[in-house]
Design a protein around this motif. Structure first.
Motif, PDB file in Angstrom:
ATOM      1  N   LEU A 281     -14.200   2.785  52.823  1.00 19.42           N
ATOM      2  CA  LEU A 281     -15.712   3.037  52.113  1.00 19.42           C
ATOM      3  C   LEU A 281     -16.214   4.034  53.093  1.00 19.42           C
ATOM      4  N   VAL A 282     -15.433   5.035  53.862  1.00 22.89           N
ATOM      5  CA  VAL A 282     -16.165   5.815  54.780  1.00 22.89           C
ATOM      6  C   VAL A 282     -16.892   6.933  53.888  1.00 22.89           C
ATOM      7  N   HIS A 283     -16.565   7.055  52.553  1.00 29.77           N
ATOM      8  CA  HIS A 283     -17.086   7.937  51.784  1.00 29.77           C
ATOM      9  C   HIS A 283     -18.395   7.713  51.389  1.00 29.77           C
ATOM     10  N   LEU A 284     -18.868   6.292  51.703  1.00 33.20           N
ATOM     11  CA  LEU A 284     -20.286   5.754  51.285  1.00 33.20           C
ATOM     12  C   LEU A 284     -21.134   5.954  52.418  1.00 33.20           C
ATOM     13  N   PRO A 285     -22.016   6.750  52.743  1.00 35.39           N
ATOM     14  CA  PRO A 285     -22.818   6.682  53.935  1.00 35.39           C
ATOM     15  C   PRO A 285     -23.846   5.773  53.788  1.00 35.39           C
ATOM     16  N   THR A 286     -24.316   5.271  55.119  1.00 38.88           N
ATOM     17  CA  THR A 286     -25.344   4.394  54.889  1.00 38.88           C
ATOM     18  C   THR A 286     -26.364   4.881  56.074  1.00 38.88           C
ATOM     19  N   THR A 287     -27.715   5.109  55.796  1.00 45.09           N
ATOM     20  CA  THR A 287     -28.676   5.436  56.767  1.00 45.09           C
ATOM     21  C   THR A 287     -29.772   4.519  57.185  1.00 45.09           C
ATOM     22  N   THR A 288     -30.473   4.681  58.132  1.00 47.95           N
ATOM     23  CA  THR A 288     -31.682   4.190  58.318  1.00 47.95           C
ATOM     24  C   THR A 288     -33.039   4.874  57.793  1.00 47.95           C
ATOM     25  N   PHE A 289     -32.730   6.051  57.320  1.00 44.75           N
ATOM     26  CA  PHE A 289     -33.733   6.913  56.813  1.00 44.75           C
ATOM     27  C   PHE A 289     -34.438   6.188  55.570  1.00 44.75           C
TER      28      PHE A 289
ATOM     29  N   MET B 102     -27.376  -5.622  48.645  1.00 47.41           N
ATOM     30  CA  MET B 102     -27.484  -6.879  49.767  1.00 47.41           C
ATOM     31  C   MET B 102     -26.140  -7.224  49.743  1.00 47.41           C
ATOM     32  N   GLY B 103     -25.745  -7.611  51.005  1.00 44.37           N
ATOM     33  CA  GLY B 103     -24.394  -8.244  51.445  1.00 44.37           C
ATOM     34  C   GLY B 103     -24.888  -9.301  52.571  1.00 44.37           C
ATOM     35  N   ASN B 104     -24.454 -10.308  52.081  1.00 48.44           N
ATOM     36  CA  ASN B 104     -24.406 -11.368  53.093  1.00 48.44           C
ATOM     37  C   ASN B 104     -23.308 -12.220  53.664  1.00 48.44           C
ATOM     38  N   VAL B 105     -23.318 -12.819  54.747  1.00 50.16           N
ATOM     39  CA  VAL B 105     -21.927 -13.498  54.965  1.00 50.16           C
ATOM     40  C   VAL B 105     -22.511 -14.616  56.317  1.00 50.16           C
ATOM     41  N   MET B 106     -21.806 -15.696  56.156  1.00 52.16           N
ATOM     42  CA  MET B 106     -21.950 -16.616  57.287  1.00 52.16           C
ATOM     43  C   MET B 106     -20.556 -16.785  57.748  1.00 52.16           C
ATOM     44  N   ILE B 107     -20.471 -16.861  59.208  1.00 53.34           N
ATOM     45  CA  ILE B 107     -19.211 -16.898  59.982  1.00 53.34           C
ATOM     46  C   ILE B 107     -19.595 -17.975  60.855  1.00 53.34           C
ATOM     47  N   ALA B 108     -18.455 -18.836  60.569  1.00 52.09           N
ATOM     48  CA  ALA B 108     -18.382 -20.307  61.492  1.00 52.09           C
ATOM     49  C   ALA B 108     -18.106 -20.096  63.236  1.00 52.09           C
TER      50      ALA B 108
ATOM     51  N   ARG C 164     -20.869  -6.368  60.816  1.00 51.40           N
ATOM     52  CA  ARG C 164     -19.951  -5.458  60.073  1.00 51.40           C
ATOM     53  C   ARG C 164     -19.368  -5.988  58.471  1.00 51.40           C
ATOM     54  N   GLU C 165     -19.379  -7.136  58.502  1.00 52.90           N
ATOM     55  CA  GLU C 165     -18.863  -7.849  57.234  1.00 52.90           C
ATOM     56  C   GLU C 165     -20.010  -7.592  56.462  1.00 52.90           C
ATOM     57  N   ALA C 166     -21.291  -7.983  56.575  1.00 54.81           N
ATOM     58  CA  ALA C 166     -22.487  -8.100  55.560  1.00 54.81           C
ATOM     59  C   ALA C 166     -22.626  -6.556  55.163  1.00 54.81           C
ATOM     60  N   ILE C 167     -22.372  -5.606  56.039  1.00 58.58           N
ATOM     61  CA  ILE C 167     -22.838  -4.033  55.556  1.00 58.58           C
ATOM     62  C   ILE C 167     -21.495  -3.817  54.623  1.00 58.58           C
ATOM     63  N   LEU C 168     -20.245  -4.234  54.997  1.00 58.03           N
ATOM     64  CA  LEU C 168     -19.089  -4.164  53.984  1.00 58.03           C
ATOM     65  C   LEU C 168     -19.342  -4.686  52.751  1.00 58.03           C
ATOM     66  N   ARG C 169     -19.851  -5.836  52.653  1.00 56.76           N
ATOM     67  CA  ARG C 169     -20.038  -6.536  51.621  1.00 56.76           C
ATOM     68  C   ARG C 169     -21.114  -5.963  50.524  1.00 56.76           C
TER      69      ARG C 169
ATOM     70  N   SER D 117     -20.550  -3.847  47.003  1.00 56.39           N
ATOM     71  CA  SER D 117     -21.493  -3.993  45.702  1.00 56.39           C
ATOM     72  C   SER D 117     -21.734  -2.788  44.979  1.00 56.39           C
ATOM     73  N   VAL D 118     -21.669  -1.614  45.743  1.00 58.24           N
ATOM     74  CA  VAL D 118     -22.177  -0.452  45.049  1.00 58.24           C
ATOM     75  C   VAL D 118     -21.324   0.885  45.409  1.00 58.24           C
ATOM     76  N   SER D 119     -19.790   0.540  45.359  1.00 58.74           N
ATOM     77  CA  SER D 119     -18.965   1.692  45.989  1.00 58.74           C
ATOM     78  C   SER D 119     -19.271   2.738  45.095  1.00 58.74           C
ATOM     79  N   ASP D 120     -19.733   2.817  44.107  1.00 60.60           N
ATOM     80  CA  ASP D 120     -19.889   4.075  43.316  1.00 60.60           C
ATOM     81  C   ASP D 120     -21.057   4.870  43.647  1.00 60.60           C
ATOM     82  N   ALA D 121     -22.105   4.353  44.417  1.00 64.27           N
ATOM     83  CA  ALA D 121     -23.352   4.904  44.690  1.00 64.27           C
ATOM     84  C   ALA D 121     -23.038   6.180  45.697  1.00 64.27           C
ATOM     85  N   ASP D 122     -23.905   7.299  45.889  1.00 66.21           N
ATOM     86  CA  ASP D 122     -23.818   8.331  46.482  1.00 66.21           C
ATOM     87  C   ASP D 122     -24.293   8.014  48.263  1.00 66.21           C
TER      88      ASP D 122
END
Length: 147
Positions: free
Chosen positions: A39-47, A62-68, A99-104, A108-113
């Motif tokens: 998923l490196v082709h899909l940039p994420t920013t805080t802008f 959104m992406g959500n995870v619970m890790i025990a 990292r898992e939450a960001i990946l999820r 969910s929108v891997s076709d976004a720019d």
């Protein structure tokens, strides 16, 4: 004698928990790295805005995870907390959850720019005395540019 048996059982649980937990954590990190590369082709920013191109569509993602946690991490965290030390076993738990939450979210929108205004919230699951896990929620705005 009963106290010695109880102590021995606790030591066995501690060792087994360490071995199983370490193997699971390594496998999860390997999977995370593999998915991050895909998923490196899909940039994420805080802008909060993205100006270069006209936007065709945007939506909340959104992406959500619970890790025990495990017995080893719980016991080690209690000892570190008692002595006022850094709780290093919880750091890897929180890192994996974020990292898992960001990946999820990205999956969910891997076709976004791009995904802008990304935020990650974490919280401890459990009571004051025991940390039974960590929850992480990643959210942002998926942007689709006009073609």
């Amino acid at each position: 004698m009963e106290n010695l048996i109880a102590f021995g059982i606790s030591v066995v649980f501690f060792c087994v928990s360490y071995f199983i937990g370490t193997q699971n954590e390594k496998a999860h990190y390997a999977e995370i790295i593999k998915r991050e590369k895909a998923l490196v082709h899909l940039p994420t920013t805080t802008f909060k805005t993205y100006d270069p191109l006209p936007v065709a569509q945007s939506r909340l993602v959104m992406g959500n995870v619970m890790i025990a946690s495990d017995f080893f991490k719980d016991t080690t965290a209690k000892l570190a907390s008692f002595f006022g030390m850094r709780i290093f076993v919880a750091e890897s738990l929180v890192d994996r959850a974020r990292r898992e939450a960001i990946l999820r979210m990205k999956e969910s929108v891997s076709d976004a720019d791009t995904i802008i205004n990304v935020r990650v919230d974490t919280c401890k699951i459990g009571d004051r005395q025991k940390m039974s896990g960590v929850e992480a929620l990643a959210y942002g705005t998926a942007i689709y540019f006009q073609k």
